[in-house]
Scaffold this motif. Structure first.
Motif, PDB file in Angstrom:
ATOM      1  N   VAL A   1       0.847  -1.189   0.000  1.00 23.33           N
ATOM      2  CA  VAL A   1       0.000   0.000   0.000  1.00 23.33           C
ATOM      3  C   VAL A   1       0.888   1.246   0.000  1.00 23.33           C
ATOM      4  CG1 VAL A   1      -1.698   1.351   1.286  1.00 23.33           C
ATOM      5  CG2 VAL A   1      -1.899  -1.143   1.177  1.00 23.33           C
ATOM      6  N   VAL A   2       0.566   2.175  -0.883  1.00 23.53           N
ATOM      7  CA  VAL A   2       1.271   3.454  -0.973  1.00 23.53           C
ATOM      8  C   VAL A   2       0.352   4.551  -0.472  1.00 23.53           C
ATOM      9  CG1 VAL A   2       2.234   5.147  -2.573  1.00 23.53           C
ATOM     10  CG2 VAL A   2       2.746   2.714  -2.876  1.00 23.53           C
ATOM     11  N   ILE A   3       0.845   5.369   0.474  1.00 23.30           N
ATOM     12  CA  ILE A   3       0.034   6.442   1.056  1.00 23.30           C
ATOM     13  C   ILE A   3       0.782   7.768   0.946  1.00 23.30           C
ATOM     14  CG2 ILE A   3      -1.234   7.239   3.086  1.00 23.30           C
ATOM     15  CD1 ILE A   3      -1.204   4.417   4.155  1.00 23.30           C
ATOM     16  N   PRO A   4       0.407   8.649  -0.001  1.00 27.34           N
ATOM     17  CA  PRO A   4       1.006   9.990  -0.038  1.00 27.34           C
ATOM     18  C   PRO A   4       0.587  10.771   1.209  1.00 27.34           C
ATOM     19  CG  PRO A   4      -0.147   9.461  -2.081  1.00 27.34           C
ATOM     20  CD  PRO A   4      -0.552   8.431  -1.078  1.00 27.34           C
ATOM     21  N   CYS A   5       1.529  11.424   1.832  1.00 23.07           N
ATOM     22  CA  CYS A   5       1.242  12.156   3.076  1.00 23.07           C
ATOM     23  C   CYS A   5       1.612  13.627   2.932  1.00 23.07           C
ATOM     24  CB  CYS A   5       2.022  11.542   4.241  1.00 23.07           C
ATOM     25  SG  CYS A   5       1.553   9.854   4.640  1.00 23.07           S
ATOM     26  N   TYR A   6       0.602  14.467   2.948  1.00 25.43           N
ATOM     27  CA  TYR A   6       0.807  15.915   2.918  1.00 25.43           C
ATOM     28  C   TYR A   6      -0.343  16.572   3.670  1.00 25.43           C
ATOM     29  CZ  TYR A   6       2.000  20.579   1.268  1.00 25.43           C
ATOM     30  OH  TYR A   6       2.357  21.905   1.215  1.00 25.43           O
ATOM     31  N   ARG A   7      -0.013  17.176   4.788  1.00 22.48           N
ATOM     32  CA  ARG A   7      -1.001  17.812   5.658  1.00 22.48           C
ATOM     33  C   ARG A   7      -2.101  16.825   6.083  1.00 22.48           C
ATOM     34  NH1 ARG A   7      -0.123  23.215   6.049  1.00 22.48           N
ATOM     35  NH2 ARG A   7       0.980  24.266   4.360  1.00 22.48           N
TER      36      ARG A   7
ATOM     37  N   CYS B   1       6.189  17.481   3.632  1.00 22.05           N
ATOM     38  CA  CYS B   1       5.028  17.931   4.403  1.00 22.05           C
ATOM     39  C   CYS B   1       5.431  18.951   5.466  1.00 22.05           C
ATOM     40  CB  CYS B   1       4.353  16.730   5.062  1.00 22.05           C
ATOM     41  SG  CYS B   1       2.942  17.155   6.100  1.00 22.05           S
ATOM     42  N   PRO B   2       4.784  20.120   5.509  1.00 21.70           N
ATOM     43  CA  PRO B   2       5.123  21.125   6.536  1.00 21.70           C
ATOM     44  C   PRO B   2       4.792  20.661   7.951  1.00 21.70           C
ATOM     45  CG  PRO B   2       3.163  21.789   5.306  1.00 21.70           C
ATOM     46  CD  PRO B   2       3.732  20.603   4.597  1.00 21.70           C
ATOM     47  N   GLU B   3       3.924  19.662   8.082  1.00 17.69           N
ATOM     48  CA  GLU B   3       3.593  19.111   9.396  1.00 17.69           C
ATOM     49  C   GLU B   3       4.538  17.976   9.805  1.00 17.69           C
ATOM     50  OE1 GLU B   3      -1.276  19.771   9.052  1.00 17.69           O
ATOM     51  OE2 GLU B   3      -0.403  17.761   8.824  1.00 17.69           O
ATOM     52  N   GLN B   4       5.530  17.688   8.934  1.00 18.59           N
ATOM     53  CA  GLN B   4       6.492  16.616   9.201  1.00 18.59           C
ATOM     54  C   GLN B   4       5.771  15.302   9.527  1.00 18.59           C
ATOM     55  OE1 GLN B   4       8.995  18.325  12.302  1.00 18.59           O
ATOM     56  NE2 GLN B   4      10.395  19.141  10.759  1.00 18.59           N
ATOM     57  N   SER B   5       4.860  14.939   8.642  1.00 16.75           N
ATOM     58  CA  SER B   5       4.052  13.745   8.861  1.00 16.75           C
ATOM     59  C   SER B   5       4.891  12.475   8.900  1.00 16.75           C
ATOM     60  CB  SER B   5       2.974  13.642   7.774  1.00 16.75           C
ATOM     61  OG  SER B   5       3.565  13.621   6.481  1.00 16.75           O
ATOM     62  N   GLY B   6       5.979  12.438   8.136  1.00 17.02           N
ATOM     63  CA  GLY B   6       6.828  11.257   8.140  1.00 17.02           C
ATOM     64  C   GLY B   6       7.454  11.011   9.499  1.00 17.02           C
TER      65      GLY B   6
ATOM     66  N   LYS C   1      -1.603  14.924   9.101  1.00 14.34           N
ATOM     67  CA  LYS C   1      -1.098  14.485  10.406  1.00 14.34           C
ATOM     68  C   LYS C   1      -2.214  14.028  11.334  1.00 14.34           C
ATOM     69  CE  LYS C   1       1.928  16.077  14.163  1.00 14.34           C
ATOM     70  NZ  LYS C   1       2.748  17.234  14.647  1.00 14.34           N
ATOM     71  N   THR C   2      -3.367  14.672  11.272  1.00 11.60           N
ATOM     72  CA  THR C   2      -4.461  14.325  12.187  1.00 11.60           C
ATOM     73  C   THR C   2      -5.237  13.091  11.740  1.00 11.60           C
ATOM     74  OG1 THR C   2      -5.967  15.837  11.035  1.00 11.60           O
ATOM     75  CG2 THR C   2      -4.742  16.729  12.921  1.00 11.60           C
ATOM     76  N   GLN C   3      -5.049  12.637  10.504  1.00  6.98           N
ATOM     77  CA  GLN C   3      -5.801  11.496  10.005  1.00  6.98           C
ATOM     78  C   GLN C   3      -4.950  10.238   9.783  1.00  6.98           C
ATOM     79  OE1 GLN C   3      -5.756  14.401   8.017  1.00  6.98           O
ATOM     80  NE2 GLN C   3      -7.644  15.358   8.743  1.00  6.98           N
ATOM     81  N   ILE C   4      -3.651  10.385   9.593  1.00  3.37           N
ATOM     82  CA  ILE C   4      -2.832   9.280   9.106  1.00  3.37           C
ATOM     83  C   ILE C   4      -2.770   8.105  10.078  1.00  3.37           C
ATOM     84  CG2 ILE C   4      -0.708  10.331   9.991  1.00  3.37           C
ATOM     85  CD1 ILE C   4      -1.175   8.169   6.811  1.00  3.37           C
ATOM     86  N   LEU C   5      -2.765   8.351  11.375  1.00  3.68           N
ATOM     87  CA  LEU C   5      -2.691   7.244  12.327  1.00  3.68           C
ATOM     88  C   LEU C   5      -3.932   6.363  12.248  1.00  3.68           C
ATOM     89  CD1 LEU C   5      -1.089   8.874  15.506  1.00  3.68           C
ATOM     90  CD2 LEU C   5       0.016   7.674  13.595  1.00  3.68           C
TER      91      LEU C   5
END
Length: 345
Positions: free
Chosen positions: A13-19, A45-50, A21-25
């Motif tokens: 599964v590939v998940i692009p992460c950009y802004r 990502c400015p929220e440093q989601s990685g 942070k509140t949903q990814i978990l």
């Protein structure tokens, strides 16, 4: 003697992460156990989601990839595609990290590919009419227009909701696509369909619910309509050239050329004589009218014939079984060689 069962395909599964942070978990927590690998791509990502995922997720299937620059949803997805191919995935699923795509639906997307019935599956939020009441009217109308443009540019007349980002693809087909040439921004999903059509891959819609929470959509129809129109127009002419002149030539090829030529020629001739007739206050003769009308009628009929052939020519035979068979026949060195070399480099 009972034959050995074929091994289950490895699903990534590939998940692009950009802004997100509140949903990814929540998205990661809902990921089915049958998934072998999960790639979260921090797209600058400015929220440093990685970093956030690495600090809060203990699932050993999760790998965080980082894009130095923001590459858009397409660029992030392609980075994940490359890593999944290098790691030996058989089927690669793409899910957004904003919580609007239920990971529990993943099996519905993988199953047609696993059974050899499809090469690429994508979500369709318009299949169940009762589920559209929460979708904004502007998005409904915009998606209808974008869908028609996508049908023309890709040749997949049997699909809807082309900008839906919930997708799955067989790795053997993914290896056939020029990943460097696919659009990196919001046109990514539509451009993927065009690229898939050039290799005659079978695409299948998967019904899914439209989910809209507090997360605002980044795809603003009024802003992307003109860029999408340009992209679809370019892809339409490229597809017609590839499929009807470069790779094949048939009666529809002639119709694609003569149809617009006759219709436009008759229209220009008719308008020119109509203006001249008005200026001289002399009614046009019946012969002049017929000379103008006949090419238009014939040209339109030719265009309709070419369009009908194009609709009937939608890919129906899945591509990846033949690719796998060809690879096995040459000892696995055919199409996988470039990726194997990258892995060993």
């Amino acid at each position: 003697m009972t034959p050995l069962a074929a091994p289950s395909p490895q699903v990534a599964v590939v998940i692009p992460c950009y802004r997100v942070k509140t949903q990814i978990l929540g998205v990661l927590a809902a990921m089915p156990s049958g998934v072998r690998a999960i790639y979260c791509i921090d797209d600058a990502c400015p929220e440093q989601s990685g970093t956030f995922v690495e600090a809060n997720v203990a699932d050993r299937r999760v790998t965080v990839l980082y894009n130095r620059d923001n590459c858009g949803v397409g660029g992030a997805t392609i980075a994940g595609y490359r890593r999944a191919l290098a790691d030996g995935a058989d089927i690669v699923v793409k899910i957004d990290g904003d919580g609007q795509m239920d990971p529990q639906l993943l099996e519905k997307f993988v199953d047609p590919i696993r059974r050899g019935a499809s090469d690429y599956t994508k979500g369709n939020r318009f299949f169940r009419l009762e589920g559209l009441q929460d979708m904004p009217l502007s998005r409904l109308l915009g998606n209808a227009l974008l869908t028609f443009m996508s049908k023309l540019s890709s040749g997949y007349w049997n699909i809807f909701d082309p900008t839906n980002g919930y997708t799955a693809i067989h790795a053997a087909v993914l290896r056939q696509l020029p990943l460097d040439k696919i659009s990196h921004r919001y046109f990514f999903e539509s451009d993927m369909l065009f690229r898939l059509s050039t290799v005659r891959a079978v695409v299948t819609d998967i019904p899914m619910a439209a989910v809209y929470g507090n997360q605002a959509s980044g795809l603003l129809i009024h802003r992307v309509m003109l860029p999408f129109l340009g992209g679809h127009t370019r892809n339409f002419f490229k597809r017609i050239f590839y499929n009807y002149f470069l790779r094949d030539f048939q009666i529809a090829s002639i119709e694609w050329v003569l149809g617009p030529f006759l219709a436009l020629g008759g229209l220009v001739f008719g308008v020119d004589n109509w203006i001249a007739s008005g200026a001289s206050d002399t009614p046009a003769t019946a012969g002049t009218v017929m000379i103008a009308a006949l090419p238009i009628i014939v040209g339109v009929q030719m265009l309709l014939g070419a369009l009908n052939y194009d609709i009937q020519n939608t890919p129906q035979r899945p591509l990846h079984p033949a690719l796998i068979e060809a690879t096995e026949d040459v000892g696995g060195a055919a199409e996988t060689a470039p990726y194997e070399l990258k892995r060993g480099a």
